[in-house]
Every structure is written in structure tokens, then in C-alpha cells.
Design a protein around this motif. Sequence first.
Motif, PDB file in Angstrom:
ATOM      1  N   GLY A 257       0.784  -1.232   0.000  1.00  0.00           N
ATOM      2  CA  GLY A 257       0.000   0.000   0.000  1.00  0.00           C
ATOM      3  C   GLY A 257       0.812   1.275   0.000  1.00  0.00           C
ATOM      4  O   GLY A 257       2.035   1.290  -0.165  1.00  0.00           O
ATOM      5  N   ASP A 258       0.100   2.379   0.198  1.00  0.00           N
ATOM      6  CA  ASP A 258       0.651   3.727   0.148  1.00  0.00           C
ATOM      7  C   ASP A 258       1.570   3.990   1.337  1.00  0.00           C
ATOM      8  O   ASP A 258       1.253   3.631   2.465  1.00  0.00           O
ATOM      9  CB  ASP A 258      -0.528   4.714   0.172  1.00  0.00           C
ATOM     10  CG  ASP A 258      -0.109   6.139  -0.081  1.00  0.00           C
ATOM     11  OD1 ASP A 258       1.052   6.360  -0.471  1.00  0.00           O
ATOM     12  OD2 ASP A 258      -0.944   7.034   0.134  1.00  0.00           O
ATOM     13  N   THR A 290       2.244  -1.886   6.522  1.00  0.00           N
ATOM     14  CA  THR A 290       1.173  -1.289   5.736  1.00  0.00           C
ATOM     15  C   THR A 290       0.461  -0.228   6.563  1.00  0.00           C
ATOM     16  O   THR A 290       0.287  -0.388   7.774  1.00  0.00           O
ATOM     17  CB  THR A 290       0.157  -2.343   5.257  1.00  0.00           C
ATOM     18  OG1 THR A 290      -0.902  -1.690   4.534  1.00  0.00           O
ATOM     19  CG2 THR A 290      -0.446  -3.108   6.431  1.00  0.00           C
ATOM     20  N   ASN A 291       0.060   0.854   5.898  1.00  0.00           N
ATOM     21  CA  ASN A 291      -0.724   1.895   6.555  1.00  0.00           C
ATOM     22  C   ASN A 291      -2.216   1.627   6.461  1.00  0.00           C
ATOM     23  O   ASN A 291      -3.017   2.412   6.966  1.00  0.00           O
ATOM     24  CB  ASN A 291      -0.400   3.262   5.938  1.00  0.00           C
ATOM     25  CG  ASN A 291       0.997   3.720   6.300  1.00  0.00           C
ATOM     26  OD1 ASN A 291       1.444   3.537   7.430  1.00  0.00           O
ATOM     27  ND2 ASN A 291       1.697   4.310   5.348  1.00  0.00           N
ATOM     28  N   ASP A 292      -2.586   0.533   5.786  1.00  0.00           N
ATOM     29  CA  ASP A 292      -3.997   0.207   5.595  1.00  0.00           C
ATOM     30  C   ASP A 292      -4.220  -1.281   5.875  1.00  0.00           C
ATOM     31  O   ASP A 292      -4.422  -2.075   4.958  1.00  0.00           O
ATOM     32  CB  ASP A 292      -4.427   0.565   4.169  1.00  0.00           C
ATOM     33  CG  ASP A 292      -5.935   0.490   3.978  1.00  0.00           C
ATOM     34  OD1 ASP A 292      -6.638   0.244   4.979  1.00  0.00           O
ATOM     35  OD2 ASP A 292      -6.397   0.670   2.841  1.00  0.00           O
ATOM     36  N   PRO A 293      -4.206  -1.670   7.154  1.00  0.00           N
ATOM     37  CA  PRO A 293      -4.325  -3.095   7.491  1.00  0.00           C
ATOM     38  C   PRO A 293      -5.692  -3.691   7.186  1.00  0.00           C
ATOM     39  O   PRO A 293      -5.848  -4.908   7.211  1.00  0.00           O
ATOM     40  CB  PRO A 293      -4.054  -3.114   9.004  1.00  0.00           C
ATOM     41  CG  PRO A 293      -4.405  -1.743   9.467  1.00  0.00           C
ATOM     42  CD  PRO A 293      -4.025  -0.830   8.337  1.00  0.00           C
ATOM     43  N   ASP A 294      -6.676  -2.853   6.877  1.00  0.00           N
ATOM     44  CA  ASP A 294      -8.009  -3.361   6.557  1.00  0.00           C
ATOM     45  C   ASP A 294      -8.236  -3.532   5.059  1.00  0.00           C
ATOM     46  O   ASP A 294      -9.341  -3.868   4.628  1.00  0.00           O
ATOM     47  CB  ASP A 294      -9.088  -2.421   7.123  1.00  0.00           C
ATOM     48  CG  ASP A 294      -9.069  -2.375   8.642  1.00  0.00           C
ATOM     49  OD1 ASP A 294      -8.814  -3.425   9.249  1.00  0.00           O
ATOM     50  OD2 ASP A 294      -9.287  -1.293   9.204  1.00  0.00           O
ATOM     51  N   ASP A 312       2.391  -0.303  11.089  1.00  0.00           N
ATOM     52  CA  ASP A 312       2.295   0.765  10.103  1.00  0.00           C
ATOM     53  C   ASP A 312       3.673   1.380   9.858  1.00  0.00           C
ATOM     54  O   ASP A 312       4.672   1.033  10.515  1.00  0.00           O
ATOM     55  CB  ASP A 312       1.275   1.823  10.526  1.00  0.00           C
ATOM     56  CG  ASP A 312       1.631   2.544  11.817  1.00  0.00           C
ATOM     57  OD1 ASP A 312       2.810   2.527  12.216  1.00  0.00           O
ATOM     58  OD2 ASP A 312       0.716   3.146  12.429  1.00  0.00           O
ATOM     59  N   GLU A 313       3.723   2.305   8.908  1.00  0.00           N
ATOM     60  CA  GLU A 313       4.994   2.872   8.485  1.00  0.00           C
ATOM     61  C   GLU A 313       5.692   3.627   9.612  1.00  0.00           C
ATOM     62  O   GLU A 313       6.920   3.554   9.760  1.00  0.00           O
ATOM     63  CB  GLU A 313       4.749   3.808   7.298  1.00  0.00           C
ATOM     64  CG  GLU A 313       5.986   4.479   6.759  1.00  0.00           C
ATOM     65  CD  GLU A 313       5.643   5.471   5.664  1.00  0.00           C
ATOM     66  OE1 GLU A 313       6.566   6.143   5.175  1.00  0.00           O
ATOM     67  OE2 GLU A 313       4.451   5.588   5.305  1.00  0.00           O
ATOM     68  N   ALA A 314       4.918   4.372  10.414  1.00  0.00           N
ATOM     69  CA  ALA A 314       5.518   5.139  11.505  1.00  0.00           C
ATOM     70  C   ALA A 314       6.189   4.228  12.523  1.00  0.00           C
ATOM     71  O   ALA A 314       7.320   4.478  12.965  1.00  0.00           O
ATOM     72  CB  ALA A 314       4.452   6.001  12.180  1.00  0.00           C
ATOM     73  N   ALA A 315       5.494   3.138  12.892  1.00  0.00           N
ATOM     74  CA  ALA A 315       6.073   2.188  13.846  1.00  0.00           C
ATOM     75  C   ALA A 315       7.306   1.517  13.262  1.00  0.00           C
ATOM     76  O   ALA A 315       8.310   1.296  13.962  1.00  0.00           O
ATOM     77  CB  ALA A 315       5.027   1.142  14.230  1.00  0.00           C
ATOM     78  N   PHE A 316       7.248   1.201  11.965  1.00  0.00           N
ATOM     79  CA  PHE A 316       8.392   0.568  11.318  1.00  0.00           C
ATOM     80  C   PHE A 316       9.597   1.502  11.324  1.00  0.00           C
ATOM     81  O   PHE A 316      10.733   1.075  11.553  1.00  0.00           O
ATOM     82  CB  PHE A 316       8.036   0.171   9.894  1.00  0.00           C
ATOM     83  CG  PHE A 316       9.146  -0.542   9.157  1.00  0.00           C
ATOM     84  CD1 PHE A 316       9.567  -1.802   9.548  1.00  0.00           C
ATOM     85  CD2 PHE A 316       9.775   0.059   8.072  1.00  0.00           C
ATOM     86  CE1 PHE A 316      10.596  -2.460   8.888  1.00  0.00           C
ATOM     87  CE2 PHE A 316      10.792  -0.587   7.400  1.00  0.00           C
ATOM     88  CZ  PHE A 316      11.211  -1.851   7.805  1.00  0.00           C
TER      89      PHE A 316
END
Length: 330
Positions: A257-258, A290-294, A312-316
Motif C-alpha cells: 500500500g501507500d 502497511t498503513n492500511d491493514p483493513d 504501520d509505516e511510523a512504527a516501522f
Amino acid sequence: MLEDRTIAAPSATAWPAAYPRGYAVVDVETTGLARDDRIISAAVYRLDARGEVEDHWYTLVNPQRDPGPVWIHGLTSDVLRDAPLFPDVAGEFAARLDGRVLVAHNAVFDWQMIAREYARARREAPVRQRLCTIALSKELRLPLPNHKLESLAAHYGVVQQRAHHALDDARVLAEAFRPILAAAAAGGVRLPLHECRPLTEWSDRPAPRIGQQAGHSSYRPNSWRPARKRPACPYPNPGRYEADKRLKQGMRVAFSGDTSVERDLLEDRATEAGLHVATSLSRLTSLLVTNDPDSGTSKVVKARQYGTPVVDEAAFGQLLADVEAADAAP
């Protein structure tokens, strides 16, 4: 270039104070989908804080090369031959974007195409955040059959007149964005805003000018980044990532994803940290970012099936700052 000014009365609906103060709804048509493809037309609808249309603007752009899939966008070499070059419209384009959130359908694509054109022009687009209407429609759980622009438009009764024409696509998106923004505001939904970072890595190689070659495959494309094969990860896979623990060198990481940071740059950072960047997801994958886990992408679906951890990207990004060294060889 085309410009029109139409101002509508603002809505009386209560509005979240944290929402952006203005939007630039954008659509670009391009010679293709790769990072070395070029913009051939662009349109911007400027909207105020509540989504009311302020004005719109449209321009053709001479890509100085073959126009690509004419059967899709309808812009031939003859049509584009006398159009302005991107540096000639960069200033006016920037004025339309300045101080606003860039809104697009699959916004990461439009943003990266725009950012690359500004990098080629040795300039920087004045965009700090983008909002993808696909992500927002998912956030609102709209009952759409798919995530195409035509489906979003149909949901809100917006009639498409010329698909794959930048001005009409931007108009359709602007008209669909107004009710979707209002719905988000009414529900107090946090908008899925992503940071826009300017792209700076660029190496330029000459390509045939527009009309010089007849076929899309006959030109030698520019290269956005130096051609290189990512080296194989030298560390064994230590297994899956565990929550609240550190990443470890050798872990297999996949992306879906984005992303705020351009995907290649994010993957490079992972590789430099000693992680294995996987192009697909399997039972051996340590982590999915992914920033969109759903979403219903194949990687997300497989991650659910295999029980693969997702961040998500921030946590990564935070995890990348402290990656544990691989175990020493016996």
C-alpha cells in the motif's frame, strides 16, 4: 491552460478544528506508470476548508518524448507538440498547490509523478501532505464494489463525462470529495493524511523528443535512480517479529500500500539495516508494513491467513532506528 472561478456558499455543518484549511484536488495523465514516465496533462481544483470549489485550472504538458498509451488518454504527439514544457508551468502549478493538502485517487501515484517533474525542473513542489480518497473511502467503510474512481463517483451520483481526461477526472473527484469530506467531518473521523517529501535522487539521460519516435517502446527512458540490483541479505532469517521487541537483522519484511516515504527509499533503509526485503508474503515473512491493514490486498489477506505481524509505516520507522544485530556465526 484553462482557468475558471466558481465560488459556492459554505456549509453550516460544524467542522473539526484539526482539519486542513484547504485542498488541491489533482489529476495527472502520464506517458505511463513507471518512475521514468512523464506528465502530459494536469488539472487542479482548489477547494476551501469545507470542500467548496474555489476555482480550477488545466494544462497540457509536452513530455519531450512519445506520449505513451494514446488509446487511454487521447493525447497524441501532434496535440502535445506545441504544449508548454513542465518547467514553463511549474510556477503556476505550484501556486495552485501551495499551502493545501493534495487530494487524489491513489494519491501516492499522482504525488510521485508531480515530485519527479519538479525534481527534473530543479524545483520543489510546495506540498507537505496528501490525502488519498481510496484510503478515506475505506476509513468511512463506504459500500463500494471496488476502489475505482467511477465507483466512488457513482456512489455520490457524480456523472463522468470524459474518463482519463485530467480536467474531467479532477472535476469528478472534487465533486465526490465534497460529500466524503463532509461525512468524515460529521463523524469526527481522523483524515488519513500522509507526509509528502520531495524527491531528490535524479540522474538524467537523453530520451528522444516528442514525435521523434513512433512507438512507446522505441525510446530510451530516463532513470529516476541509478540502476542497481539490491544485494542479497547476508543474514539468516531469525523468524517472526514479536510485538514490543526489536527487529533483528535477517528478518523478512514485506510492504503493502501507500507510504509517506517513497517505497524504494523505505526498502533501501530496511536493506541498509540488515533486513531482507521480500517482494511477496509467505509463511516465512517476519513482518508486513502497511498503513492500511483493513485493505484487501493479497499481502494483507495472506498476513491474516498466516498470522504474520503487521505494523504501520511510523512504527516501522521507529523499529528501524534500533535493529538488533544478527547472531554471530558459530
